[in-house]
Design a protein around this motif. Structure first.
Motif, PDB file in Angstrom:
ATOM      1  N   ASN A 120       0.832  -1.215   0.000  1.00 30.67           N
ATOM      2  CA  ASN A 120       0.000   0.000   0.000  1.00 30.67           C
ATOM      3  C   ASN A 120       0.864   1.261   0.000  1.00 30.67           C
ATOM      4  O   ASN A 120       0.561   2.243  -0.685  1.00 30.67           O
ATOM      5  N   ARG A 121       1.950   1.230   0.773  1.00 35.49           N
ATOM      6  CA  ARG A 121       2.874   2.377   0.787  1.00 35.49           C
ATOM      7  C   ARG A 121       3.462   2.602  -0.607  1.00 35.49           C
ATOM      8  O   ARG A 121       3.581   3.742  -1.073  1.00 35.49           O
ATOM      9  N   ALA A 122       3.833   1.504  -1.246  1.00 40.67           N
ATOM     10  CA  ALA A 122       4.455   1.590  -2.576  1.00 40.67           C
ATOM     11  C   ALA A 122       3.461   2.161  -3.591  1.00 40.67           C
ATOM     12  O   ALA A 122       3.838   2.953  -4.462  1.00 40.67           O
ATOM     13  N   ILE A 170       8.078   6.485  10.011  1.00 45.07           N
ATOM     14  CA  ILE A 170       6.874   6.694  10.845  1.00 45.07           C
ATOM     15  C   ILE A 170       7.268   6.684  12.326  1.00 45.07           C
ATOM     16  O   ILE A 170       6.796   7.504  13.112  1.00 45.07           O
ATOM     17  N   ILE A 171       8.146   5.754  12.697  1.00 41.08           N
ATOM     18  CA  ILE A 171       8.592   5.684  14.098  1.00 41.08           C
ATOM     19  C   ILE A 171       9.253   7.002  14.497  1.00 41.08           C
ATOM     20  O   ILE A 171       8.999   7.545  15.574  1.00 41.08           O
ATOM     21  N   LYS A 172      10.056   7.545  13.592  1.00 38.72           N
ATOM     22  CA  LYS A 172      10.756   8.798  13.875  1.00 38.72           C
ATOM     23  C   LYS A 172       9.744   9.946  14.040  1.00 38.72           C
ATOM     24  O   LYS A 172       9.828  10.744  14.972  1.00 38.72           O
ATOM     25  N   ALA A 187       6.196   6.227  17.654  1.00 42.39           N
ATOM     26  CA  ALA A 187       5.663   4.865  17.828  1.00 42.39           C
ATOM     27  C   ALA A 187       5.431   4.307  16.436  1.00 42.39           C
ATOM     28  O   ALA A 187       5.245   5.065  15.477  1.00 42.39           O
ATOM     29  N   SER A 188       5.417   2.976  16.334  1.00 48.88           N
ATOM     30  CA  SER A 188       5.340   2.411  14.988  1.00 48.88           C
ATOM     31  C   SER A 188       3.921   2.504  14.429  1.00 48.88           C
ATOM     32  O   SER A 188       2.945   2.683  15.162  1.00 48.88           O
ATOM     33  N   SER A 189       3.857   2.390  13.117  1.00 48.05           N
ATOM     34  CA  SER A 189       2.588   2.492  12.374  1.00 48.05           C
ATOM     35  C   SER A 189       1.527   1.638  13.047  1.00 48.05           C
ATOM     36  O   SER A 189       1.770   0.465  13.327  1.00 48.05           O
TER      37      SER A 189
HETATM   38  O1  LIG Z   1       8.674  -0.433  11.107  1.00 50.62           O
HETATM   39  C1  LIG Z   1       8.234  -1.059  12.089  1.00 50.62           C
HETATM   40  O2  LIG Z   1       8.911  -1.498  13.011  1.00 50.62           O
HETATM   41  C2  LIG Z   1       6.764  -1.342  12.104  1.00 50.62           C
HETATM   42  C3  LIG Z   1       6.474  -1.930  10.810  1.00 50.62           C
HETATM   43  O3  LIG Z   1       6.704  -3.086  10.570  1.00 50.62           O
HETATM   44  C4  LIG Z   1       6.115  -1.017   9.724  1.00 50.62           C
HETATM   45  O4  LIG Z   1       5.664   0.103   9.972  1.00 50.62           O
HETATM   46  O5  LIG Z   1       6.260  -1.428   8.577  1.00 50.62           O
END
Ligand SMILES: O=C([O-])CC(=O)C(=O)O
Ligand SMILES: NC(=O)C1=CN([C@@H]2O[C@H](COP(=O)(O)OP(=O)(O)OC[C@H]3O[C@@H](n4cnc5c(N)ncnc54)[C@H](O)[C@@H]3O)[C@@H](O)[C@H]2O)C=CC1
Length: 326
Positions: free
Chosen positions: A161-163, A229-231, A235-237
């Motif tokens: 989906n991101r791609a 996203i974490i940055k 927190a992660s997605s």
């Molecule tokens: O990046 C992470 O740790 C969480 C994850 O798998 C993602 O967002 O694709």
């Protein structure tokens, strides 16, 4: 009205589940005519928080929600389950790779694979979301010898989906115009988003972008999107991961669109020269509740090298958890 199906979700009091459970209960995953019984698994200290989530599910008065089970016992959670979403696992923090979670999370999936083997419906469809998703799926699968390995899958739909979104943005179109997106391999920074088969508005995607953007910007951005996203979020997605999980299960259960495919981490049968038995992301079409790998795609040297690099990483992850693979 159809008979309700049992859907097990682990890590049910966590971030992803806080979005996921409400989407499942509203019918987004299995259809607006399919009642569900949610069988929610958490660790003992999180049962109180889980109770709060269950109270909120009640408060939504979802017409399709036919029951909620709350438990810290995998054998209760997976009992007769026809679907299982294995989300419960530690997420990574800044500076970590997903495979750094192997030690913390791998044992969870051997316990849960055994429980699935023992008590789940024989036609269960399992999606592993908890990281490192492909290798955790492999661990669960190998601990469930009485279930067909095809029934264990890992999530690369978020990458897919991101791609699609990144490509659509680049060429000034929407995701509706993008077809045949493809993620090969591991849900990790070695994954390979392959544009050689994708189309945008019927035109070959690879001809719409230049090679330096594809290689130098697009591929690394898709590979590193989770870390970005974490940055940004600290927190992660979570909501996007839940949405991808809903998409993955819906495609598998209800089918893919004619003329398109999806990316799924599945048991390799050796297609495209990928070692048999690894859980590797391939292009798949789904029909009648089953998936099939899209065959016959032409693979150039550029793609082959990247497909092999991500395969190599999966082989190394597998070797690192040998002790959990009966
Ligand atoms: O990046 C992470 O740790 C969480 C994850 O798998 C993602 O967002 O694709
Ligand atoms: N495949 C993918 O595309 C993605 C995977 N993830 C992964 O999903 C996992 C969950 O992420 P979040 O919900 O954000 O984490 P979170 O920490 O908010 O929630 C995880 C939950 O799992 C529970 N849990 C831990 N061990 C368990 C066990 N043995 N049985 C049942 N529950 C257990 C925890 O108590 C917690 O409530 C992480 O490993 C994360 O890296 C996240 C985003 C995308």
């Amino acid at each position: 009205m159809k008979a309700p199906v049992r859907v097990a979700v682990t890590g049910a009091a966590g971030q992803i589940s806080y979005s996921l459970l409400f989407r499942i209960a509203s019918g987004d995953m299995l259809g607006k005519d399919q009642p569900v019984i949610l069988q929610l698994l958490e660790i003992t200290p999180a049962l109180e928080a889980l109770k709060g989530v269950a109270m909120e599910l009640d408060d939504c008065a979802f017409p399709l929600l036919a029951g909620i089970v709350q438990t810290d016992d995998p054998k209760v959670a997976f009992k007769d389950a026809q679907y299982a979403l294995l989300v419960g696992a530690r997420p990574r923090g800044p500076g970590m790779e997903r495979k750094d979670l192997l030690e913390a999370n791998a044992a969870i999936f051997s316990v849960q694979g055994k429980a699935i083997n023992e008590v789940a419906s024989r036609d269960i469809k399992v999606l592993v979301v908890g990281n490192p998703a492909n290798t955790n799926a492999l661990i669960a699968q190998r601990n469930a010898p009485d279930i067909n390995p095809r029934q264990f899958t890992a999530m690369t739909r978020l990458d897919h989906n991101r791609a699609m979104a990144q490509l659509a943005g680049k060429v000034g179109k929407t995701v509706n115009d993008v077809k045949k997106m493809l993620i090969w391999g591991n849900h990790s920074s070695t994954q390979y988003p392959d544009l050689h088969h994708a189309t945008v508005d019927g035109k070959a995607a690879i001809d719409l972008v230049d090679q330096s953007w594809y290689e130098g910007t697009y591929i690394p951005e898709v590979q590193q999107r989770g870390a970005a996203i974490i940055k940004a979020r600290g927190a992660s997605s979570a909501a996007s991961a839940a949405s991808a999980a809903v998409d993955h299960m819906r495609s598998w259960a209800l089918g893919t669109a004619e003329g398109d495919w999806v990316s799924m981490g599945i048991y390799s049968d050796g297609s495209y020269g990928i070692q048999e038995g690894l859980i590797y992301s391939f292009p798949c079409t789904c029909k009648n509740g089953d998936w099939e790998i899209v065959q016959g795609l032409e693979i150039n040297e550029f793609s082959r090298a990247r497909m092999q690099a991500t395969e190599q990483e999966l082989a190394e992850e597998r070797d690192a958890v040998q002790h959990l693979l009966p």
